[in-house]
Design an enzyme around this catalytic site. Structure first.
Site, PDB file in Angstrom:
ATOM      1  N   LYS A 172      -6.901   4.801  -5.098  1.00  0.00           N
ATOM      2  CA  LYS A 172      -5.723   5.679  -5.074  1.00  0.00           C
ATOM      3  C   LYS A 172      -5.337   6.090  -6.504  1.00  0.00           C
ATOM      4  O   LYS A 172      -5.127   7.275  -6.774  1.00  0.00           O
ATOM      5  CB  LYS A 172      -4.544   4.981  -4.373  1.00  0.00           C
ATOM      6  N   THR A 173      -5.277   5.129  -7.406  1.00  0.00           N
ATOM      7  CA  THR A 173      -4.916   5.443  -8.798  1.00  0.00           C
ATOM      8  C   THR A 173      -5.996   6.321  -9.430  1.00  0.00           C
ATOM      9  O   THR A 173      -5.698   7.281 -10.148  1.00  0.00           O
ATOM     10  CB  THR A 173      -4.779   4.134  -9.620  1.00  0.00           C
ATOM     11  N   ASP A 230       2.885   3.586  -8.045  1.00  0.00           N
ATOM     12  CA  ASP A 230       2.112   2.687  -7.197  1.00  0.00           C
ATOM     13  C   ASP A 230       3.083   1.797  -6.400  1.00  0.00           C
ATOM     14  O   ASP A 230       4.227   1.607  -6.822  1.00  0.00           O
ATOM     15  CB  ASP A 230       1.208   1.825  -8.087  1.00  0.00           C
ATOM     16  N   THR A 281       0.136   0.518   0.123  1.00  0.00           N
ATOM     17  CA  THR A 281      -0.732  -0.157   1.080  1.00  0.00           C
ATOM     18  C   THR A 281      -0.002  -0.257   2.421  1.00  0.00           C
ATOM     19  O   THR A 281      -0.565  -0.706   3.402  1.00  0.00           O
ATOM     20  CB  THR A 281      -1.062  -1.587   0.587  1.00  0.00           C
ATOM     21  N   ARG A 294     -13.397  -1.599  -5.625  1.00  0.00           N
ATOM     22  CA  ARG A 294     -12.918  -2.582  -6.610  1.00  0.00           C
ATOM     23  C   ARG A 294     -13.695  -3.887  -6.460  1.00  0.00           C
ATOM     24  O   ARG A 294     -14.062  -4.527  -7.453  1.00  0.00           O
ATOM     25  CB  ARG A 294     -11.416  -2.832  -6.425  1.00  0.00           C
TER      26      ARG A 294
END
Ligand code: ADE
Length: 355
Positions: free
Chosen positions: A83-84, A128, A177, A236
């Site tokens: 997302k980032t 975030d 999330t 990740r």
């Protein structure tokens, strides 16, 4: 070795042998630096999420043609899916700066006011964990998002005055999330709301090859696929595993990663063929052994495991649910026949006639 990147801002080589972190804070910093150093900066190098990428390209093109800032965007989905990274790609594509923060850092009204007032026209503000924004910060954001104004109050009780302070036209990108925990009014102010999906093994193996290229690690296609299979659909995790597998390859072989070395390394790390680690397995085993397969409440499980509820809900559960190893019911969490099979509880399967 070919490095599949057009990201000329990336360092050519990242030192993965930099001093290992000792404290938790050092570890977070180390992980963040590593993640930042390998983040793709353009749509060409951003792998996966193809439907979302196509939508975004069109939206960006249209905004550029209209010479207007992008609509506010909300990305939701499990952690580690990019997302980032995507927010950074959007900023790069729009040719604007991005300011990155997270909701827990916006505790006092002046935190959010300060950041909004520091923005320049067209810039992107990335928040975030936006579901953790407090009510006051949310209410400051509403007029800012809708009309690009800050409503400030001055004076006390009877002399109180509201002042509308204009803000530059900015784009808010929120990431969460837990989209369900966002308040309705905040959710309604986003023009585009999109869920990020887990990656396929093929996409993850491309991510792994790209990262290996940046880190100058030699890896075969089968080696990349072996890591991808155990990365829980999450870039990740794939990027963390490649470093661990590379360490193993360096110590136990010639540093090159092939399928055999990758599998040996991942077995040593106790990451199983689904990509589950010991925390995931403890969670599932606990439900089977102590709660007869469930249902059992998440708080009870967290207390029994000595884990944080948020870690279980945000980090462990999304993949277990998607893999069909866990179910959420109104009365709590339950395992499935596939869980018994995967963890080798064949006697229970026979006893309870689970098939
Ligand atoms: N690293 C993390 N996420 C990635 C992605 N989506 N594409 C390429 N590299 C990545």
């Amino acid at each position: 070795m070919s490095i599949i990147t057009d990201d000329n801002k990336l360092p050519k080589r990242v030192d993965i042998n930099q001093k290992n972190p000792n404290t938790k804070a050092e570890k977070i910093d180390y992980d963040r630096n590593f993640e930042n150093s390998i983040r793709p900066k353009s749509f060409d190098t951003y792998i996966g999420q193809s439907a979302l990428k196509e939508t975004l390209k069109i939206t960006i093109e249209a905004a550029k043609k209209r010479e207007k800032p992008l609509d506010h965007l909300l990305f939701y989905g499990p952690p580690g899916l990019g997302k980032t990274t995507l927010a950074g790609v959007i900023a790069q594509q729009m040719g604007v700066e991005i300011k990155i923060t997270s909701a827990p850092a916006l505790e006092r009204p002046r935190d959010i006011i300060g950041i909004l007032m520091s923005l320049k026209g067209g810039e992107i503000l990335f928040i975030d964990e936006i579901h953790r924004l407090n009510k006051v910060a949310e209410e400051i954001l509403y007029p800012a998002m809708e009309d690009f104004f800050l409503d400030m109050t001055t004076g006390k009780s009877q002399t109180v005055k509201t002042l509308r302070v204009p803000l530059p036209k900015f784009t808010l990108i929120g990431a969460t999330t837990k989209a369900g925990e966002l308040s309705g009014p905040l959710r309604d102010r986003f023009g585009i709301i999109h869920r990020l999906e887990f990656y396929t093994e093929e996409e993850l193996s491309q991510v792994i090859k790209r990262t290996a290229g940046i880190l100058e690690i030699e890896i075969t296609t089968d080696g990349a696929l072996a890591i991808a299979r155990r990365s829980r659909g999450t870039p990740r995790i794939a990027n963390r595993l490649i470093k661990r597998v590379s360490d193993y390859a360096l110590v136990k072989a010639d540093g090159k990663i092939n399928e055999e070395i990758a599998n040996q390394a991942l077995d040593t790390l106790k990451i199983d063929c689904y990509g589950l680690d010991s925390t995931d397995r403890s969670l599932l085993k606990m439900i089977i052994e102590k709660y007869d397969g469930g249902p059992v409440g998440i708080e009870t499980l967290a207390a029994a495991l000595g884990e944080d509820v948020r870690t279980l809900e945000d980090v462990c559960e999304p993949f277990l649910l998607q893999a069909g190893l866990l179910q959420r019911t109104p009365r709590g969490r339950k395992v499935t026949p596939a869980t018994y099979r995967h963890l080798g509880y064949t006697n229970i399967i026979e006893q309870q006639n689970l098939f």
